[in-house]
Design an enzyme around this catalytic site. Structure first.
Site, PDB file in Angstrom:
ATOM      1  N   ARG A   1      -2.511   0.907 -17.715  1.00  0.00           N
ATOM      2  CA  ARG A   1      -2.919   1.548 -16.458  1.00  0.00           C
ATOM      3  C   ARG A   1      -3.771   2.821 -16.645  1.00  0.00           C
ATOM      4  NH1 ARG A   1      -0.068   3.394 -12.823  1.00  0.00           N
ATOM      5  NH2 ARG A   1      -0.970   2.394 -11.019  1.00  0.00           N
TER       6      ARG A   1
ATOM      7  N   GLY B   1       0.835  -1.196   0.000  1.00  0.00           N
ATOM      8  CA  GLY B   1       0.000   0.000   0.000  1.00  0.00           C
ATOM      9  C   GLY B   1       0.873   1.250   0.000  1.00  0.00           C
TER      10      GLY B   1
ATOM     11  N   CYS C   1      -7.408  -0.250 -31.853  1.00  0.00           N
ATOM     12  CA  CYS C   1      -8.767   0.099 -32.256  1.00  0.00           C
ATOM     13  C   CYS C   1      -9.715   0.045 -31.072  1.00  0.00           C
ATOM     14  CB  CYS C   1      -9.203  -0.786 -33.408  1.00  0.00           C
ATOM     15  SG  CYS C   1      -8.199  -0.448 -34.849  1.00  0.00           S
TER      16      CYS C   1
ATOM     17  N   TYR D   1       3.409  -2.716 -12.953  1.00  0.00           N
ATOM     18  CA  TYR D   1       2.128  -3.040 -13.613  1.00  0.00           C
ATOM     19  C   TYR D   1       2.035  -2.459 -15.018  1.00  0.00           C
ATOM     20  CZ  TYR D   1       1.376  -4.152  -8.784  1.00  0.00           C
ATOM     21  OH  TYR D   1       1.529  -4.661  -7.531  1.00  0.00           O
TER      22      TYR D   1
ATOM     23  N   TYR E   1      -7.101   1.905 -14.825  1.00  0.00           N
ATOM     24  CA  TYR E   1      -7.226   2.488 -13.482  1.00  0.00           C
ATOM     25  C   TYR E   1      -7.387   3.999 -13.510  1.00  0.00           C
ATOM     26  CZ  TYR E   1      -4.741  -1.788 -11.966  1.00  0.00           C
ATOM     27  OH  TYR E   1      -4.331  -3.061 -11.719  1.00  0.00           O
TER      28      TYR E   1
ATOM     29  N   GLU F   1       5.302  -6.413   1.669  1.00  0.00           N
ATOM     30  CA  GLU F   1       5.432  -6.960   0.320  1.00  0.00           C
ATOM     31  C   GLU F   1       5.097  -5.907  -0.737  1.00  0.00           C
ATOM     32  OE1 GLU F   1       2.849 -10.260   1.106  1.00  0.00           O
ATOM     33  OE2 GLU F   1       1.082  -9.061   0.675  1.00  0.00           O
ATOM     34  N   PRO F   2       5.931  -4.885  -0.848  1.00  0.00           N
ATOM     35  CA  PRO F   2       5.655  -3.826  -1.810  1.00  0.00           C
ATOM     36  C   PRO F   2       6.022  -4.221  -3.235  1.00  0.00           C
ATOM     37  CG  PRO F   2       7.468  -3.231  -0.307  1.00  0.00           C
ATOM     38  CD  PRO F   2       7.178  -4.660  -0.102  1.00  0.00           C
ATOM     39  N   GLY F   3       5.234  -3.741  -4.176  1.00  0.00           N
ATOM     40  CA  GLY F   3       5.580  -3.886  -5.585  1.00  0.00           C
ATOM     41  C   GLY F   3       5.896  -2.510  -6.142  1.00  0.00           C
TER      42      GLY F   3
HETATM   43  C1  LIG Z   1      -0.244  -6.873  -5.577  1.00  0.00           C
HETATM   44  C2  LIG Z   1       0.095  -7.274  -4.233  1.00  0.00           C
HETATM   45  C3  LIG Z   1       1.083  -6.584  -3.519  1.00  0.00           C
HETATM   46  C4  LIG Z   1       1.820  -5.383  -4.061  1.00  0.00           C
HETATM   47  O1  LIG Z   1       1.062  -4.217  -4.070  1.00  0.00           O
HETATM   48  P1  LIG Z   1       1.707  -2.805  -4.476  1.00  0.00           P
HETATM   49  O2  LIG Z   1       0.576  -1.857  -4.478  1.00  0.00           O
HETATM   50  O3  LIG Z   1       2.318  -2.959  -5.841  1.00  0.00           O
HETATM   51  O4  LIG Z   1       2.755  -2.475  -3.498  1.00  0.00           O
HETATM   52  C5  LIG Z   1       1.386  -7.048  -2.280  1.00  0.00           C
HETATM   53  N1  LIG Z   1       0.755  -8.123  -1.743  1.00  0.00           N
HETATM   54  C6  LIG Z   1      -0.189  -8.803  -2.407  1.00  0.00           C
HETATM   55  C7  LIG Z   1      -0.838  -9.970  -1.768  1.00  0.00           C
HETATM   56  C8  LIG Z   1      -0.564  -8.403  -3.651  1.00  0.00           C
HETATM   57  O5  LIG Z   1      -1.524  -9.072  -4.304  1.00  0.00           O
END
Ligand SMILES: *Cc1c(COP(=O)(O)O)cnc(C)c1O
Length: 401
Positions: free
Chosen positions: A298, A218, A328, A356, A302, A259-261
């Site tokens: 995105r 988050g 298209c 993403y 989104y 667990e950041p992405g």
């Molecule tokens: C997608 C996801 C994340 C990463 O979320 P971000 O908004 O990219 O930081 C972490 N944990 C779980 C379980 C997810 O599905």
């Protein structure tokens, strides 16, 4: 990043192109680990789905990061990238018991998000400890399209079902070794996030031998000037203090996990595309590029904002454009953007293209997915080649009619 360097990469590798600067990834990883340096055991598990090229996973492995995965294929990619299965956590939603058991056999930490599978898994595998994904029913802010922690969300086991979890544990003899939440919403209000954390602590107390608490993600990063981002230092200070207190209360040194992405990779990415056509209409000037929602969805999916810059004419007069794709469908990357004057063949750069973006790309309109380049210790590496016509037809089976 240096404009000329990006232009040169576009010349070398062609367009459209994704470029990832791993120095930025390393910086972000350092930021988050430093914020929690007061906690003895901290584990950051990079969410592979944000950007899953194996070389990017290898970079995370070299940083001693763990890996957060949502499918058995992501688990396999992580293993191929060299991750120890013990450093991989698997947090699926809506997948079969069979897939979860297959992943468990690989030695990966399982995180289960529903009671039905928890009970079946526990009966079949009472010796394998599992983490449980809790839905705290708290919105930490942000929009509901990305928020997954609200009451109607399909994710997690409701906080109100903890008595049922305990019954399953008793009946099966399984062990719960971790408590997890991932609300999916942006952490803008730290106090709201801390309230959700208190809920996790309450749940954790009810299980007598856990090893870790996973607070999900988050973390918000800025996409445009003036955007608020998560104050990670403040979160680090406040949550670390509370976490350390909780460990004392619980009587065990637990591991704090995130667990950041997006936070780790978003700003490392640049998407480069060439302008095919400038088109004046009665209401705007369109710049149509050699890409579309097939490469970067995105903005359309989104409604997210990606800053767009004209690399080819940085000193040009600023004018208003709508940047659109060649698909298209209505695939608008940005409307009414003020950009240095654009001509056909100019190279545009989309910022925040690390998370993403490529991982959501498709072959819609039978277009090729772009190439990916990684900058690592000052050198550029082609880490995925551009697709060719063979990729479009390789799984199609031609029937003679
Ligand atoms: C997608 C996801 C994340 C990463 O979320 P971000 O908004 O990219 O930081 C972490 N944990 C779980 C379980 C997810 O599905």
């Amino acid at each position: 990043m240096d404009r000329n360097k990006l232009l040169k990469l576009t010349e070398t590798y062609g367009s459209p192109l994704y470029v990832y600067d791993t120095d930025i990834i390393k910086g972000q990883y350092k930021k988050i680990t430093s914020a929690f340096s007061k906690v003895k055991r901290v584990k950051i598990n990079y969410a592979a789905k944000a950007l899953s090229n194996i070389n990017i996973l290898k970079v995370f492995n070299s940083l001693k990061s763990g890996l957060d995965t949502v499918s058995i294929q992501e688990v396999k990619l992580g293993l191929l990238a060299g991750f120890d299965p013990k450093n991989i956590i698997y947090t699926p939603n809506g997948v079969s018991l069979k897939e979860i058991e297959d992943v468990a056999k690989l030695g990966v930490q399982i995180n289960i998000d529903n009671l039905s599978i928890l009970e079946l898994f526990g009966q079949n595998n009472p010796k394998i400890p599992v983490c449980i994904r809790i839905n705290p029913h708290i919105m930490a802010g942000g929009n509901s399209k990305i928020s997954v922690g609200h009451i109607d969300s399909k994710f997690g086991i409701s906080i109100h079902q903890v008595p049922h979890i305990k019954r399953v544990v008793e009946n099966t003899g399984m062990r719960i070794n971790g408590i997890h939440m991932h609300t999916g919403s942006d952490i803008l209000d730290i106090d709201t996030f801390l309230r959700a954390s208190e809920i996790l602590f309450e749940v954790a107390k009810q299980f007598d031998n856990i090893d870790f608490i996973d607070f999900g993600s988050g973390f918000k990063v800025p996409y445009k000037t003036g955007d608020i981002s998560t104050n990670i230092e403040e979160l680090g200070t406040k949550l670390s203090k509370r976490f350390n207190e909780f460990c004392k209360e619980y009587g065990k040194e637990l591991t704090l996990m995130f667990e950041p992405g997006k936070f780790l990779v978003s700003q490392s990415g640049y998407f480069l595309a060439k302008v095919n056509v400038i088109k004046q209409t009665t209401s705007t000037v369109f710049a149509g590029i050699d890409s579309g929602l097939n490469h970067l969805i995105r903005p359309m999916f989104y409604n997210s904002y990606h800053q767009i810059e004209n690399l080819s004419n940085p000193k040009g007069r600023e004018r208003y454009y709508s940047i659109v794709g060649y698909i298209c469908e209505t695939d608008t990357f940005g409307s009414n953007r003020r950009i240095n004057e654009i001509a056909e063949d100019d190279v545009l750069c989309f910022h925040n293209a690390g998370a993403y973006c490529y991982s959501m790309a498709s072959n819609y309109n039978s277009r090729y997915r772009p190439a990916e380049v990684m900058l690592y210790n000052g050198k550029d590496y082609l880490i995925r080649k551009r697709e060719t016509f063979d990729d479009i037809i390789k799984n199609q089976i031609e029937v003679s009619l």
